[in-house]
Scaffold this active site. Structure first.
Site, PDB file in Angstrom:
ATOM      1  N   ASN A 122     -40.621  39.650-101.085  1.00  0.00           N
ATOM      2  CA  ASN A 122     -39.981  39.133 -99.868  1.00  0.00           C
ATOM      3  C   ASN A 122     -40.512  39.859 -98.638  1.00  0.00           C
ATOM      4  O   ASN A 122     -41.618  39.640 -98.217  1.00  0.00           O
ATOM      5  CB  ASN A 122     -38.456  39.183 -99.973  1.00  0.00           C
ATOM      6  CG  ASN A 122     -37.808  38.108 -99.118  1.00  0.00           C
ATOM      7  OD1 ASN A 122     -38.100  36.941 -99.330  1.00  0.00           O
ATOM      8  ND2 ASN A 122     -36.973  38.468 -98.165  1.00  0.00           N
ATOM      9  N   ALA A 123     -39.704  40.761 -98.029  1.00  0.00           N
ATOM     10  CA  ALA A 123     -40.204  41.679 -97.003  1.00  0.00           C
ATOM     11  C   ALA A 123     -40.785  41.029 -95.756  1.00  0.00           C
ATOM     12  O   ALA A 123     -41.507  41.671 -94.992  1.00  0.00           O
ATOM     13  CB  ALA A 123     -41.268  42.627 -97.612  1.00  0.00           C
ATOM     14  N   GLU A 124     -40.508  39.731 -95.552  1.00  0.00           N
ATOM     15  CA  GLU A 124     -41.045  39.033 -94.372  1.00  0.00           C
ATOM     16  C   GLU A 124     -42.560  39.192 -94.257  1.00  0.00           C
ATOM     17  O   GLU A 124     -43.123  39.205 -93.164  1.00  0.00           O
ATOM     18  CB  GLU A 124     -40.366  39.493 -93.063  1.00  0.00           C
ATOM     19  CG  GLU A 124     -38.931  39.119 -92.954  1.00  0.00           C
ATOM     20  CD  GLU A 124     -38.021  40.063 -93.740  1.00  0.00           C
ATOM     21  OE1 GLU A 124     -37.268  39.563 -94.582  1.00  0.00           O
ATOM     22  OE2 GLU A 124     -38.076  41.285 -93.515  1.00  0.00           O
ATOM     23  N   ASN A 181     -37.230  41.189-106.863  1.00  0.00           N
ATOM     24  CA  ASN A 181     -36.568  41.432-105.593  1.00  0.00           C
ATOM     25  C   ASN A 181     -35.504  40.368-105.353  1.00  0.00           C
ATOM     26  O   ASN A 181     -35.836  39.195-105.240  1.00  0.00           O
ATOM     27  CB  ASN A 181     -37.594  41.391-104.450  1.00  0.00           C
ATOM     28  CG  ASN A 181     -37.031  41.914-103.151  1.00  0.00           C
ATOM     29  OD1 ASN A 181     -37.070  43.113-102.910  1.00  0.00           O
ATOM     30  ND2 ASN A 181     -36.499  41.042-102.324  1.00  0.00           N
ATOM     31  N   GLU A 182     -34.254  40.774-105.323  1.00  0.00           N
ATOM     32  CA  GLU A 182     -33.167  39.829-105.044  1.00  0.00           C
ATOM     33  C   GLU A 182     -33.343  38.554-105.873  1.00  0.00           C
ATOM     34  O   GLU A 182     -33.339  37.446-105.348  1.00  0.00           O
ATOM     35  CB  GLU A 182     -33.111  39.511-103.559  1.00  0.00           C
ATOM     36  CG  GLU A 182     -32.895  40.766-102.751  1.00  0.00           C
ATOM     37  CD  GLU A 182     -32.542  40.504-101.309  1.00  0.00           C
ATOM     38  OE1 GLU A 182     -33.040  39.531-100.760  1.00  0.00           O
ATOM     39  OE2 GLU A 182     -31.753  41.283-100.757  1.00  0.00           O
ATOM     40  N   TYR A 238     -26.485  44.476 -96.017  1.00  0.00           N
ATOM     41  CA  TYR A 238     -26.889  44.307 -94.619  1.00  0.00           C
ATOM     42  C   TYR A 238     -25.649  43.959 -93.786  1.00  0.00           C
ATOM     43  O   TYR A 238     -25.466  42.802 -93.399  1.00  0.00           O
ATOM     44  CB  TYR A 238     -27.959  43.217 -94.495  1.00  0.00           C
ATOM     45  CG  TYR A 238     -29.323  43.669 -94.989  1.00  0.00           C
ATOM     46  CD1 TYR A 238     -30.296  44.094 -94.094  1.00  0.00           C
ATOM     47  CD2 TYR A 238     -29.625  43.711 -96.345  1.00  0.00           C
ATOM     48  CE1 TYR A 238     -31.536  44.537 -94.534  1.00  0.00           C
ATOM     49  CE2 TYR A 238     -30.870  44.140 -96.788  1.00  0.00           C
ATOM     50  CZ  TYR A 238     -31.818  44.553 -95.883  1.00  0.00           C
ATOM     51  OH  TYR A 238     -33.047  44.987 -96.315  1.00  0.00           O
ATOM     52  N   GLU A 272     -31.158  48.624-100.853  1.00  0.00           N
ATOM     53  CA  GLU A 272     -31.606  48.387 -99.481  1.00  0.00           C
ATOM     54  C   GLU A 272     -30.364  48.456 -98.631  1.00  0.00           C
ATOM     55  O   GLU A 272     -29.514  47.561 -98.704  1.00  0.00           O
ATOM     56  CB  GLU A 272     -32.233  46.991 -99.320  1.00  0.00           C
ATOM     57  CG  GLU A 272     -33.652  46.881 -99.790  1.00  0.00           C
ATOM     58  CD  GLU A 272     -34.194  45.455 -99.601  1.00  0.00           C
ATOM     59  OE1 GLU A 272     -33.760  44.745 -98.683  1.00  0.00           O
ATOM     60  OE2 GLU A 272     -35.048  45.076-100.412  1.00  0.00           O
ATOM     61  N   TYR A 339     -38.711  46.575 -86.461  1.00  0.00           N
ATOM     62  CA  TYR A 339     -37.453  46.500 -87.212  1.00  0.00           C
ATOM     63  C   TYR A 339     -36.302  47.244 -86.539  1.00  0.00           C
ATOM     64  O   TYR A 339     -35.216  47.369 -87.078  1.00  0.00           O
ATOM     65  CB  TYR A 339     -37.659  47.041 -88.649  1.00  0.00           C
ATOM     66  CG  TYR A 339     -36.851  46.274 -89.691  1.00  0.00           C
ATOM     67  CD1 TYR A 339     -37.306  45.075 -90.202  1.00  0.00           C
ATOM     68  CD2 TYR A 339     -35.623  46.748 -90.131  1.00  0.00           C
ATOM     69  CE1 TYR A 339     -36.567  44.358 -91.129  1.00  0.00           C
ATOM     70  CE2 TYR A 339     -34.868  46.044 -91.061  1.00  0.00           C
ATOM     71  CZ  TYR A 339     -35.352  44.852 -91.556  1.00  0.00           C
ATOM     72  OH  TYR A 339     -34.610  44.152 -92.469  1.00  0.00           O
TER      73      TYR A 339
END
Ligand code: IPT
Length: 933
Positions: A122-124, A181-182, A238, A272, A339
């Site tokens: 993921n991680a954009e 990841n997720e 988040y 995270e 970020y």
């Protein structure tokens, strides 16, 4: 001899500190409380770092030393498959991709690593880490389908051995291995299990984790069939979401941010924890830093620590970095991946950094926190409280939070004392009782150390609020207040100190049946001025300088490596009798506190050159009918694996022809009837992309490319054919330049987003049968990699590179036609040695809507500028990519939708410190020493 050499190196500031543990093998296990290394409990406090977002390996050490100095003892690292693999079967782990070097640096700096090789991350970042060529591999990605399995096995066969070699169990620093990841929607347990079996077969023997987003219980032993369960499930939290534009009012819309316990037999792991945000709404990263600022960091993180009992944390991001080249996943981010993190993209320490440091130092000085159970908390009227206690030592940790927005004055019963307390709105504290001789305190503990036979504690509180600290003493000690106003009373085996948090009070306590003690009572700010480094011969505490990178105690000298933003004091608490900073002796006197005090110089002034020598050259010969495209690839496929059907035949998706990065050109040949009235096109570029259209060399206009949304119009553009341009029976050429952005992610694990095409998806000029040619990136840059260059003519011909012969180019008029025009300027930089000057490119004025610019520094694509791209006006030029003492070349590719006057950028100093780490120029070819494809 060895000692002498060490002394010489240390004094010269060259000695690289190495973790005492390096090279020896260790045992890693865990229980319900924490991870353990060789039976010792570990509180893991990690910051997320993406090496691929900082293309200067020497600077990896800079960031890692900064994380370590903030009290982090780990980093969490995604490894991006896309970054290493430009084509099937091709892998590169050299230069800016040398992750073995990254893991060595982590070992040298003394940081644990949470290794996250995906395969999906993921991680954009482009494709969420998937290389775009994976779109042409059959079998659903993130599943056990055979095609995908073969592809990711190849990736893991390359990355796992590097990770395995650096595990703590082999003397390295990799402590945890994160699969996927997720992975919570469209899951496939066989796949999840295979990732782990593959890791084990490749020698991974540290605990395996995964980060869960949505159903925190995913991949626990009790979830589903149990197949694919990981040892230590982690949870992503988040609490602030990503609404940076409303930073002033947002407060926890995504929940309380308390990490759930997922497995009874494993510690709570905040895999995270939000430490910044992506700038989804183009508010700018300053707003994201505010959204996740000091107040948030105090309230949510301290809350999570005590309410969840987590003993492993990873903060996303510790340093965000840059989506240089085509690293950005375009739907969520633009060039900067700052970020709003504690360390900014230009590598400066922000306010938040110092809050991480206050918390990090605390965590590292209370090993008692690695084993706690929830207990009843003492009340503090008007405030929320919660507590945990260590069953072996009786040490208690009491969370006190002000859930409201206005200050609350209260008292709390700690250790049998009613201690006065005042908390600002949304403030939070963790107060400790029963920590060795510290009976109770309404101040927070920053750190504690025994140095030269004396105990030192640094405690702090909000400036102007009351503080009380109670210490156990067998008999009445001698109390001397060296600085500030502190009143002391002794009774019943307890010494009580009352004070107001102000500046830095200093209290010397001797006698009383225990070691002498120095109490340093500060505020948030004065506490944050302390740095701690644990040398092989004991801890060193330093007040002042702006960053302590390392310290060594060698023959009576405290050798510090430190950065300073300005001239100022340096105070050292250590057994040493002399100080050196960055290898230079510092004249120092002994203070009444028993420390050495001297001063350090600030950075030297920096002059940056004006960028005034611009030359200019237009290109886009591809638009001309006579252009020779005979060596271009024929685009004639009729099928693709994309779930998105082509609107016309043939399939023009650029990935089908191996062109995955940036600009792609199409030339469509047909025989005209003369009756054509429009050219109708559709393109999918990802958000922020566009395309420009020429017919028989005549510019017809531009349109925005389609975005992720499969339901919307896929980047439709209808262009009027000018009367008389096409003649019956005559050959005609349609030239289209598509500005593809990065690739979509695969968060939903269903292939729909991820396999979305790039490039033209439909093209019609009347009823003509069109024969297509396509051209994209023409050469693989061996240093800058497969994500650096697209297929503009200038990129194919090396116009972006230093050393390209632009002598014949005229001086820039800066007025450009629609199409593609390049500007170039060489400039010399001479930055002072022994200092770290961070440089950025800045554009003034309104961000242009009529054109976009791709910026190349010494051939490295350092960003994209334009209103359609994002709000960014400053572009970081990382040292090493920027030759700090030498000639540099800036090349700007302007892609204009209409005739425009272009703005050129200027250089600015983003930050300057004396100190820093040595940075060499990042080797990369220029025009002269590589063959262009
Ligand atoms: C979480 C991802 O795991 C991470 O890769 C990154 O995309 C981050 O979000 C946002 O920057 S996903 C979570 C927000 C649901």
């Amino acid at each position: 001899m060895k000692i002498l050499l060490a002394l010489v190196l240390a004094v010269a500031g060259l000695l690289v500190p190495s973790s005492a543990a390096a090279q020896s093998k260790h045992t890693v296990t865990y229980d319900k409380y924490s991870l353990t290394v060789d039976g010792e409990r570990v509180l893991l406090q990690a910051a997320e770092f993406h090496y691929f977002r900082l293309p200067s390996p020497d600077l990896w050490r800079d960031i890692l030393e900064k994380e370590k100095a903030a009290g982090f003892n780990g980093i969490s690292v995604y490894f991006s498959w896309a970054f290493h693999s430009p084509a099937p079967g091709q892998y590169d782990f050299t230069g800016v991709r040398d992750v073995d070097r990254l893991l060595r640096i982590a070992e040298e700096v003394g940081l644990y690593v949470i290794a996250r090789p995906g395969p999906y991350i993921n991680a954009e970042t482009t494709g969420g880490g998937f290389p775009a060529w994976l779109k042409t591999v059959p079998g659903r990605a993130r599943s056990s389908a055979p095609g995908y399995t073969a592809a990711y096995h190849d990736w893991l066969a390359h990355i796992n051995p590097i990770i395995a070699k650096h595990q703590v169990t082999r003397g390295g620093s990799v402590l945890l291995y994160n699969v996927e990841n997720e992975y919570a929607v469209n899951t496939d347990a066989v796949y999840m299990q295979d990732l782990q079996d593959t890791a084990r077969a490749d020698g991974i023997d540290v605990p395996i984790t995964t980060n869960n987003c949505c159903d925190a219980g995913s991949w626990s032993s009790t979830w589903g069939s149990g197949l694919g369960a990981v040892q230590i499930p982690g949870v992503d939290d988040y609490p602030q979401s990503f609404d940076c534009g409303n930073a002033a009012t947002v407060w926890g819309p995504w929940g309380a941010g308390v990490t759930e316990k997922v497995r009874e037999d494993a510690p709570v792991f905040a895999a995270e924890y939000q430490a910044g945000a992506i700038d989804l709404n183009n508010a700018g990263y300053a707003a994201c830093r505010e959204l996740t600022g000091v107040q948030y960091t105090k309230y949510f993180q301290k809350g999570n620590m005590i309410l969840s009992g987590a003993t492993a944390f990873n903060y996303y991001m510790g340093f965000g970095g840059t989506n240089w080249g085509w690293l950005a996943q375009p739907n969520d981010v633009y060039t900067s991946y700052d970020y709003g993190a504690a360390i900014s993209e230009d590598r400066q320490l922000t306010d938040k950094y110092f809050e991480y440091k206050r918390q990090g130092y605390f965590l590292q000085s209370v090993p008692q926190l690695t084993k706690t159970d929830a207990v009843a908390a003492p009340a503090a009227p008007g405030l929320e409280t919660a507590a945990r206690s260590n069953p072996d030592t009786g040490t208690s940790f009491v969370l006190v939070r002000n859930t409201g927005t206005t200050p609350v004055t209260s008292t709390i019963d700690l250790g049998g004392y009613a201690l006065p307390l005042r908390l600002d709105g949304h403030d939070a504290k963790i107060l400790v009782t029963g920590l060795d001789d510290l009976a109770a305190s309404s101040s927070e503990l920053l750190t504690r150390a025994t140095i030269a036979g004396r105990d030192i504690k640094v405690l702090y509180g909000t400036a102007g609020t009351p503080g009380t600290t109670v210490l156990n003493y067998l008999s009445k000690p001698v109390v001397r207040v060296l600085d500030g106003q502190v009143s002391a009373t002794y009774s019943g085996g307890k010494l009580r100190l009352d004070y107001t948090h102000e500046g830095l009070a200093r209290v010397q306590v001797t006698g009383g049946g225990q070691r002498p003690q120095l109490l340093l009572l500060g505020t948030d700010d004065t506490a944050a001025a302390f740095w701690r480094y644990d040398t092989a011969s004991g801890p060193v505490l330093v007040r002042g300088t702006d960053l302590l990178r390392s310290a060594a105690l060698i023959h009576g000298t405290a050798a510090l490596r430190a950065d300073s933003n300005a001239a100022g004091p340096v105070e050292v608490f250590s057994p040493a009798r002399a100080i050196t900073v960055n290898g230079k002796p510092v004249a120092a006197r002994t203070s009444p506190s028993g420390s050495l005090i001297g001063s350090v110089p600030g950075p030297r002034a920096v002059t940056l050159p004006a960028l005034s020598g611009w030359k200019q050259q237009a290109e886009a010969p591809e638009a001309r009918p006579a252009f020779d495209d005979s060596r271009w690839t024929v685009a004639d496929k009729t099928t693709s694996l994309s779930p998105f059907p082509p609107l016309t035949q043939p399939v023009l998706f650029s990935d089908e022809y191996g062109f995955h990065t940036g600009s792609v050109w199409y030339r469509g040949h047909f025989t005209a009837t003369g009756a054509e009235t429009t050219a109708d096109l559709n393109a999918i570029t990802g958000k922020r992309g566009n395309y420009l259209v020429w017919l028989n060399g005549r510019y017809l206009g531009a349109a925005a490319g389609g975005v992720e949304d499969e339901t919307g119009s896929p980047g439709a553009g209808s262009f009027t054919v000018p009367a008389g341009l096409l003649k019956a029976g005559q050959p005609a050429v349609l030239s289209v330049l598509v500005q593809n952005m990065g690739h979509n992610d695969d968060w939903t694990a269903d292939d729909n987003r991820f396999r979305q095409p790039r490039g033209l998806i439909g093209a019609r000029v009347g009823d003509a049968a069109i024969a297509w040619k396509i051209q994209g990136t023409a050469w693989l840059d061996p240093a800058r990699g497969g994500l650096n260059n697209g297929g503009l003519y200038g990129e194919r011909a090396g116009w972006s590179l230093p050393g390209f012969a632009d002598r014949s180019w005229p001086a820039a008029s800066k007025s450009v036609p629609a199409g593609v025009t390049w500007l170039r300027d060489d400039f010399r930089v001479d930055l002072p040695a022994g200092q770290d000057t961070s440089v950025a490119l800045r554009f003034d004025g309104a961000i242009p809507a009529g054109y976009r610019a791709i910026l190349y520094l010494n051939g490295w694509n350092v960003g994209q500028y334009g209103a359609a791209i994002g709000p960014q006006t400053d572009f970081v030029l990382p040292a090493g990519v920027l030759h700090q003492n030498g000639t540099n070349t800036l090349a700007v590719a302007v892609i204009a939708e209409q005739p425009s006057t272009v703005a050129t950028p200027h250089l600015v100093v983003a930050g300057s410190q004396r100190g820093g780490v040595p940075v060499r120029d990042v080797p990369a070819p220029d025009r002269r020493n590589h063959a262009l494809g």
